[in-house]
Write a protein that holds these residues in place. Structure first.
Motif, PDB file in Angstrom:
ATOM      1  N   TRP A   1      12.352  -4.975 -15.960  1.00  0.00           N
ATOM      2  CA  TRP A   1      11.128  -4.612 -15.235  1.00  0.00           C
ATOM      3  C   TRP A   1      11.335  -3.268 -14.545  1.00  0.00           C
ATOM      4  N   ASP A   2      10.519  -2.296 -14.883  1.00  0.00           N
ATOM      5  CA  ASP A   2      10.642  -0.956 -14.302  1.00  0.00           C
ATOM      6  C   ASP A   2       9.269  -0.289 -14.283  1.00  0.00           C
ATOM      7  N   PRO A   3       8.555  -0.360 -13.170  1.00  0.00           N
ATOM      8  CA  PRO A   3       7.210   0.236 -13.120  1.00  0.00           C
ATOM      9  C   PRO A   3       7.214   1.745 -13.272  1.00  0.00           C
ATOM     10  N   ASP A   4       8.371   2.385 -13.082  1.00  0.00           N
ATOM     11  CA  ASP A   4       8.422   3.847 -13.213  1.00  0.00           C
ATOM     12  C   ASP A   4       8.314   4.307 -14.666  1.00  0.00           C
ATOM     13  N   ARG A   5       8.332   3.376 -15.608  1.00  0.00           N
ATOM     14  CA  ARG A   5       8.190   3.780 -17.008  1.00  0.00           C
ATOM     15  C   ARG A   5       6.733   4.135 -17.341  1.00  0.00           C
ATOM     16  N   TRP A   6       5.792   3.895 -16.398  1.00  0.00           N
ATOM     17  CA  TRP A   6       4.381   4.124 -16.667  1.00  0.00           C
ATOM     18  C   TRP A   6       3.879   5.384 -15.965  1.00  0.00           C
ATOM     19  N   HIS A   7       3.022   6.117 -16.649  1.00  0.00           N
ATOM     20  CA  HIS A   7       2.287   7.244 -16.067  1.00  0.00           C
ATOM     21  C   HIS A   7       0.820   7.036 -16.402  1.00  0.00           C
ATOM     22  N   HIS A   8       0.003   6.847 -15.369  1.00  0.00           N
ATOM     23  CA  HIS A   8      -1.380   6.424 -15.576  1.00  0.00           C
ATOM     24  C   HIS A   8      -1.361   5.136 -16.411  1.00  0.00           C
TER      25      HIS A   8
ATOM     26  N   ALA B   1      -1.194   2.351  -3.822  1.00  0.00           N
ATOM     27  CA  ALA B   1      -2.029   1.802  -4.893  1.00  0.00           C
ATOM     28  C   ALA B   1      -1.546   2.237  -6.269  1.00  0.00           C
ATOM     29  N   ASP B   2      -1.015   3.456  -6.374  1.00  0.00           N
ATOM     30  CA  ASP B   2      -0.521   3.906  -7.671  1.00  0.00           C
ATOM     31  C   ASP B   2       0.679   3.065  -8.103  1.00  0.00           C
ATOM     32  N   LEU B   3       1.598   2.794  -7.190  1.00  0.00           N
ATOM     33  CA  LEU B   3       2.727   1.933  -7.528  1.00  0.00           C
ATOM     34  C   LEU B   3       2.239   0.537  -7.881  1.00  0.00           C
ATOM     35  N   ALA B   4       1.267   0.012  -7.145  1.00  0.00           N
ATOM     36  CA  ALA B   4       0.734  -1.319  -7.452  1.00  0.00           C
ATOM     37  C   ALA B   4       0.172  -1.363  -8.867  1.00  0.00           C
ATOM     38  N   ARG B   5      -0.518  -0.291  -9.260  1.00  0.00           N
ATOM     39  CA  ARG B   5      -1.081  -0.237 -10.608  1.00  0.00           C
ATOM     40  C   ARG B   5       0.021  -0.204 -11.663  1.00  0.00           C
ATOM     41  N   ARG B   6       1.080   0.574 -11.412  1.00  0.00           N
ATOM     42  CA  ARG B   6       2.186   0.632 -12.366  1.00  0.00           C
ATOM     43  C   ARG B   6       2.939  -0.691 -12.429  1.00  0.00           C
ATOM     44  N   CYS B   7       3.065  -1.360 -11.288  1.00  0.00           N
ATOM     45  CA  CYS B   7       3.687  -2.689 -11.287  1.00  0.00           C
ATOM     46  C   CYS B   7       2.848  -3.674 -12.104  1.00  0.00           C
TER      47      CYS B   7
END
Length: 428
Positions: free
Chosen positions: A341-348, A279-285
């Motif tokens: 596109w890079d979801p790892d750029r997000w924290h919370h 779910a955390d990855l889904a949120r960052r995506c």
């Protein structure tokens, strides 16, 4: 000390798509920026706009007090190009009442049931236009949440979907070039659609008079707000409150969900993790896809003269002007690598690393500070739930031969796709 606005360059020959044939609205503003720099004036249709893109200018923009330079007024002026004045006048429960904590938990329960219904409609295998799918899901979620019992089911749901597809206020910024025709027709189709909503919702309101009726939730609060009025006034008033709330709430969220699915099916390693329940990855995506899909003109209507710092100097902006910035020109260019596109750029809810940004406010998915979208937490929870459910239960195969493109004229909100974006699906 503030100076006059005439120190700013005027982008001659540049209009906005409500007033002129522009082609690609974002490209038109980008070209003006390339010529005139980070702060310039656009005069379009008799209205004056100060566009700002510098770090100081954007920070000054987000710092504008609502009672001096209003987002609400700017949004209203945009939406009324599409919607009849009746949907705005006399409202008693407004969209800003949507996101109380107890309401949000009920909306997520409604989303779970809406996903159940979506899966039942999809069946075991087939093809579906992705953005039509997410739009229909948004209608079902919203109508279950605030339109009263039975409004997300059967023929009642289908009637409301048809009406709200006509009443889509997002058309004001997705297809601004069509608004002249809407005005020329006197908004006749939109007025008929409002009557259709009232015809459907009125019997649901009357059900609330029955002993033992469930009068809780947002719909119950809307009905209570009109309880002292005669029945015809009450029924119409409730229906118009429901209409404005639904128009204001769902379409950008479900467009963003569509882009998140597009991006995940293009990144199968990430899609497998989301399908497994991350779910955390889904949120960052969801955050990353929303960032890249932004076509938003962030606008504030000036109500009182305001001293505005553009970064190159302070200017007095008078009432009647609009101060604006354009997210797609910042979100992908404020630092190297932002175009990917890079979801790892997000924290919370924040970028994990802002060291290469001249200001953290240059990049956003949901806004900054007090101008952050109040639906951010709910939207991310809803997109995360929907992504894990859809990808967890279906293998999705894109049927497009190139990445879907946004509607060129769009200047506001999350992008809508101009391309048919079909996916094949098979239940896992």
């Amino acid at each position: 000390m503030a100076g006059p606005l005439d120190v700013l360059p005027v982008a001659r020959g540049v209009g906005l798509p409500w007033d002129d044939e522009v082609g690609d609205a974002v490209v038109a503003v980008a070209n003006a920026r390339a010529v005139h720099g980070d702060s310039f004036v656009v005069r379009s249709g008799g209205d004056d706009h100060l566009f700002t893109f510098s770090p100081v200018g954007v920070e000054s923009f987000y710092a504008l007090p609502e009672d001096v330079a209003s987002k609400g007024v700017a949004d209203y002026l945009m939406l009324r190009r599409k919607l009849p004045d009746e949907v705005f006048a006399g409202r008693r429960v407004l969209p800003d009442a949507l996101f109380r904590r107890d309401d949000v938990s009920s909306y997520l329960n409604h989303l779970s049931r809406a996903l159940d219904a979506t899966e039942a409609e999809l069946g075991e295998a087939g093809t579906v236009e992705l953005f039509a799918l997410t739009r229909r899901l948004g209608h079902r979620l919203g109508l279950a949440s605030w339109a009263g019992p039975g409004c997300a089911d059967g023929d009642t749901f289908e009637r409301l979907v048809r009406a709200f597809d006509v009443l889509d206020g997002a058309e004001a910024f997705v297809h601004p070039d069509a608004m002249a025709a809407v005005a020329a027709a006197g908004k006749a189709s939109e007025r008929q659609a409002l009557d259709d909503v009232a015809d459907v919702v009125a019997p649901v309101v009357r059900q609330m008079d029955s002993p033992g009726a469930d009068v809780g939730g947002l719909f119950g609060r809307i009905v209570a707000a009109w309880a002292t009025e005669p029945a015809p006034v009450r029924d119409r008033g409730v229906a118009m409150d429901v209409a404005l709330i639904h128009i204001a709430s769902m379409s950008n969220l479900m467009a963003a969900l569509g882009w998140a699915v597009v991006d995940l099916v293009g990144h199968p390693d990430r899609a497998r993790l989301v399908a497994a329940g991350d779910a955390d990855l889904a949120r960052r995506c969801a955050l990353e896809s929303t960032r890249l899909a932004q076509r938003s003109i962030m606008a504030r209507s000036v109500l009182r003269t305001v001293a505005f710092d553009t970064g190159a100097g302070i200017v007095d902006v008078p009432p009647g002007w609009t101060i604006a910035t354009l997210l797609p020109l910042l979100n992908t260019s404020a630092a190297p690598g932002l175009e990917a596109w890079d979801p790892d750029r997000w924290h919370h809810h924040r970028l994990a690393d802002t060291s290469r940004l001249a200001s953290p406010m240059l990049v956003t998915a949901f806004g900054h500070g007090r101008h952050t979208c109040p639906a951010q937490s709910f939207s991310l929870a809803a997109m995360s739930m929907a992504l894990t459910r859809l990808l967890g239960n279906y293998e999705l195969t894109p049927q497009w031969d190139r990445y879907p493109r946004p509607v060129p004229a769009q200047i506001g909100g999350v992008a809508r796709s101009v391309d048919d974006s079909r996916v094949g699906y098979r239940r896992r």
